[in-house]
Design an enzyme around this catalytic site. Structure first.
Site, PDB file in Angstrom:
ATOM      1  N   SER A  15      -5.545   3.106   1.899  1.00 48.59           N
ATOM      2  CA  SER A  15      -7.379   3.552   1.597  1.00 48.59           C
ATOM      3  C   SER A  15      -7.348   4.813   1.299  1.00 48.59           C
ATOM      4  O   SER A  15      -7.286   5.669   1.337  1.00 48.59           O
ATOM      5  CB  SER A  15      -7.406   2.751   2.371  1.00 48.59           C
TER       6      SER A  15
ATOM      7  N   ASP B 193      -7.399  -2.757  -2.283  1.00 45.97           N
ATOM      8  CA  ASP B 193      -7.385  -1.241  -0.599  1.00 45.97           C
ATOM      9  C   ASP B 193      -5.675  -2.295  -0.053  1.00 45.97           C
ATOM     10  O   ASP B 193      -5.589  -3.494  -0.038  1.00 45.97           O
ATOM     11  CB  ASP B 193      -8.233  -1.636   0.347  1.00 45.97           C
TER      12      ASP B 193
END
Length: 264
Positions: free
Chosen positions: A43, A155
């Protein structure tokens, strides 16, 4: 081992704006000649780590984030799979990584996304770096997922928020991991849809973090818990806290390096 010293892996976890603290950590490691042999990012950690691995000067990245209007990177759209289309931030990532592939990078870099179809983590080691980072930062419900082959990628934090195991698989003898979510001063503020999504993800991932964080040789936790996931306008404060946390661990890192090198 790399010659007469251990191979060092730097693992940068997720955290949205709080992940800007990763910049400060890298600055301190660089200033103190702590080698980084492989970077594994998830991320926001993937964004910072990937841009650095592509050759960006870490002090320049600090100033760039501080001066830029990050809202320009968000292309709000009618929500179908996410509020943000993600094209603007993808263009930014292409620019910052100089359109490099993983094979072109100055420092080996790996990133992690999550496939919604299989429910498994997807590890990127090849192809365009910008594409892989775009997948890894795709917060569910916020960014439109990345469709690749038969996968729907979001993510990386959904499956593996602090991918220490990936660094080990790459042969890292010593793993320095940076976690920016679970700190002593964690403050929960729920004002926006983004807050709801990010806090929900944090709650779901806490058991995972408790399990995997113990696998790091050095765990750096900058005290950024009182910052919101959207506080990109406070980048200088976040970077400074990253520096502070890294400096507090410098002696432990040097001792770990010395101890490993001295071992028979």
């Amino acid at each position: 081992m790399l010659g007469d010293r251990p191979k060092i892996g730097l693992v940068l976890g997720s955290g949205s704006a709080r992940g800007l603290a990763h910049i400060g950590v890298i600055q301190v490691l660089e200033e103190n000649q702590i080698p980084i042999d492989v970077i594994v990012g998830c991320s926001m950690g993937a964004m910072v780590g990937g841009i650095y691995a592509a050759g960006a000067k870490i002090n320049m990245l600090d100033r760039l984030i501080e001066c830029m209007d990050t809202s320009l990177l968000f292309d709000v759209r009618f929500p179908r799979m996410g509020f943000m289309e993600g094209k603007k931030i993808h263009y930014f990532l292409e620019l910052m990584t100089k359109n490099k592939t993983f094979a072109d990078l100055e420092i080996p870099f790996i990133t992690v996304a999550t496939d919604l179809i299989s429910g498994e983590a997807v590890v990127f080691r090849e192809g365009p770096v910008a594409d892989a980072i775009r997948a890894s930062i795709s917060i569910p419900g916020v960014f439109q997922p990345v469709h690749l082959d038969k996968m729907v990628l979001v993510d990386g934090a959904v499956a593996n928020r602090l991918p220490i195991d990936v660094a080990r698989e790459e042969g890292a003898d010593i793993v320095i991991a940076v976690e920016v979510n679970y700190t002593h001063a964690r403050e929960i503020v729920i004002n926006t849809a983004m807050d709801v999504i990010m806090t929900s993800l944090d709650i779901m991932q806490k058991p995972q973090f408790d399990l995997i964080s113990q696998q790091a040789d050095i765990l750096i936790k900058p005290e950024v818990g009182h910052y919101a996931s959207r506080d990109f306008n406070k980048s200088s404060e976040l970077v400074a806290l990253g520096r502070q946390a890294a400096e507090a661990h410098l002696e432990a890192i040097k001792q770990k390096l010395a101890g490993f090198s001295a071992a028979p």
